[in-house]
Write an enzyme that holds these catalytic residues in place. Structure first.
Site, short mmCIF file in Angstrom:
data_model
loop_
_atom_site.label_atom_id
_atom_site.label_comp_id
_atom_site.label_asym_id
_atom_site.label_seq_id
_atom_site.Cartn_x
_atom_site.Cartn_y
_atom_site.Cartn_z
N LYS A 79 7.28 -3.14 3.18
CA LYS A 79 6.14 -2.24 3.38
C LYS A 79 4.84 -3.02 3.21
CE LYS A 79 4.36 2.27 1.82
NZ LYS A 79 4.61 3.41 0.94
N SER A 154 4.84 7.84 2.98
CA SER A 154 4.06 6.82 3.66
C SER A 154 4.90 5.61 4.05
CB SER A 154 2.91 6.39 2.75
OG SER A 154 3.42 5.80 1.56
N SER A 178 7.20 9.04 -1.23
CA SER A 178 7.01 8.18 -0.06
C SER A 178 8.18 7.27 0.31
CB SER A 178 5.75 7.33 -0.23
OG SER A 178 4.62 8.11 0.08
#
Lengths: 485, 96
Positions: A79, A154, A178
């Site tokens: 990420k 996210s 997330s």
């Protein structure tokens, strides 16, 4: 069958028997990316040259006793809010589009020790704020199961890249769901470890008291391998817990006999989609059939979780994001006449609306005259939410329910109404407020889209979560469902 | 009555170092008002005798030995700086 349909342990065996080279795995990853990423759009930055070089180097170690890494030669995606030395790290924000870190996050160092290969950096909602990936400063990642739908957020890029078979596994971060929400939406396995279990050093801080890095994988077994590699105390992170690491792979016994499961009535009540509820009840029957016992319980303060979270997370974010001012790193606005104008122009041009909204909410909640009414009140309600979990987990081994109230929604469906979007996280947020660990595993489909089963455990007891999740996975074949891209 | 006026939004934006046009202030005052209105459901709960939780772990300060250790060089630390001079970060004038 693609190489990436195999488990980590199976691929490792092939590498150890020299039946496959690391280069072949890395080639498979990049060719899959070339084949599908135009549709999925999971990657913000690729690390192709370095990954191929590293693969060659690891190939040269094969068959020698230097082939020791726990995750030797396996391609991973990261990420884009986790610091990777020499590899662009944007936080999904225009403000950081030119940022190339000069140091590695602790989790990246640990992955390097475990000898994984970083394939690239994955798209995310800007500064990890969002439930749909629609707040990325760059582009929208799509759900591999149906590209008209969101992948979740996210860590949407992290979940989509694994579901699309572009990488074997990825790292995400979870502040209010997330990791688990996109894992549920994309039909993969995602774990939010106990707060303090995994170092946050090198993770861009959003809400420091809630953020945790965690693994996203195809199977529970793979997930346990990845946590094994990244967990542990880190002196570089003052919030890292000095608690012994369990042997997560040893927990995968398949045995849940006598295990006590709590099912909160708030998690299967109003607002939860009928199909989602049915999938969860079916999962409970499977576990019951294997000798587990379950009872309905109550987490009475759950409904206050979303309000509490948005006050606390936004307050912490307004403070943490003060450092993005165009002075020391990132993009700096042109033509500022003085320092104050430089801050204001840089932040106004660089941040997207969701980030601005949360900074504003947090600044308001912390401002003079409102602190006690909003911020302090939310901290007190956090205590009540945590007490609910402590009381239930005192009597039961795990808490079980859906990960999200509905399957993945359509792109654009909720963008105009932040409150409706926030309500999507109602089942994941209380877990972050209480600091306990939780996993999302696939438990079937609803109209062709995956549904996630959430298993919540006691603090620092990821082993029991893995034990239940693995036993369930072995007894069903949901994890073998793959999107047709 | 709205809980947060357009003027308050502009004041908060100033504290948060954000510029705000009239249109943005309109949009944010409505959205923030909705969110704050929603957050007021917390007032249903009596929390007079509840201790606030800032942190789930039982945290205590950890001090490290005061030893010199290698970390980033000056050059590395300034690698991402948009404007620099003589090993220092350059910014517009603070004083007129």
């Amino acid at each position: 069958m693609s190489l990436f349909d195999k488990k980590i342990s199976e691929l490792h065996e092939l590498l150890h028997k020299k039946e496959m080279k690391v280069s072949e795995l890395v080639d498979a990853s990049f060719s899959r990316i070339q084949q599908v990423d135009e549709k999925v759009k999971a990657f913000l930055t690729l690390n192709e040259e370095e990954a191929r070089e590293q693969a060659k180097y690891l190939d040269s170690k094969m068959g020698t006793d230097e082939m020791r890494g726990l995750l030797f030669g396996l391609p991973i995606g990261i990420k884009d809010n986790i610091s990777t030395k020499g590899l662009r790290t944007t936080n999904g924000s225009k403000l950081q589009e030119n940022f190339v870190p000069v140091y590695d996050a602790t989790v990246i160092q640990k992955l390097k020790e475990a000898e994984t290969i970083t394939v690239g950096k994955l798209n995310m909602d800007e500064f990890a704020m969002g439930s749909s990936n629609e707040n990325s400063g760059f582009f929208q990642t799509r759900n591999p199961w149906n590209t008209d739908h969101v992948p979740g957020g996210s860590s949407g890029g992290s979940a989509a890249s694994v579901a699309a078979g572009e990488v074997l596994f990825s790292l995400g971060s979870d502040t209010g769901g997330s990791i688990r929400q996109p894992a549920a939406f994309c039909g993969v396995v995602g774990l939010k470890p106990t707060y303090g279990r995994v170092s946050r050093f090198g993770l861009t801080a959003f809400a420091s008291s809630l953020d945790q890095i965690g693994p996203i994988t195809n199977t529970v077994e793979d997930n346990a391998y990845l946590l094994q590699a990244i967990a542990g105390h880190d002196p570089m992170d003052s919030t890292s817990a000095n608690v012994d690491k369990q042997d997560y792979t040893a927990a995968l016994t398949g045995d849940v006999k006598g295990l006590k499961i709590a099912v909160p009535k708030e998690y299967i009540g109003e607002g939860v989609d009928e199909d989602v509820k049915n999938r969860v009840m079916e999962a409970l029957k499977v576990l019951e059939g294997m000798g587990a016992e379950w009872e309905e319980v109550s987490l009475p303060h759950s409904k206050y979780g979303v309000a509490t979270y948005y006050l606390l997370a936004s307050s912490e974010a307004s403070s943490n994001l003060a450092r993005f001012d165009g002075v020391r790193y990132g993009v700096r606005a042109d033509d500022a006449k003085n320092l104050l104008e430089l801050y204001n122009k840089t932040r106004s041009e660089g941040f997207g609306d969701e980030v601005k909204r949360r900074i504003m909410l947090g600044t308001f909640a912390l401002s003079s005259g409102f602190y006690d009414a909003y911020y302090k009140k939310a901290q007190k309600v956090r205590t009540l939410i945590k007490n609910d979990f402590d009381q239930v987990l005192d009597k039961y081994d795990v808490i079980l329910g859906p990960t999200t109230p509905t399957p993945a929604f359509k792109i654009g469906e909720k963008t105009d109404d932040p409150l409706t979007m926030y309500a999507n996280d109602i089942l994941t947020i209380p877990v972050n407020l209480a600091g306990v660990p939780a996993i999302s595993v696939p438990c079937g489909l609803s109209n062709g889209l995956p549904v996630g089963l959430q298993i919540i455990g006691k603090a620092f007891d990821e082993s029991t979560i893995y034990r239940v999740a693995h036993a369930y996975e072995q007894a069903t074949d949901h994890h073998q469902n793959k999107p047709n891209l | 009555m709205s809980r947060i006026s357009k003027e308050e939004v502009k004041h908060v934006a100033k504290l948060a170092r954000l510029n705000m046009t009239d249109e943005e202030a309109d949009m944010f005052s409505k959205q923030l008002d909705d969110i704050i209105g929603y957050a007021e459901q917390l007032n249903e709960l009596d929390t007079d005798n509840v201790e606030p939780t800032t942190h789930v772990l039982d945290m205590k300060n950890v001090l490290r030995e005061d030893e010199v250790k290698p970390w980033l060089s000056n050059e590395e630390a300034l690698k991402n700086t948009p404007d620099k001079q003589n090993g220092l970060i350059k910014v517009p004038a603070v004083l007129e």
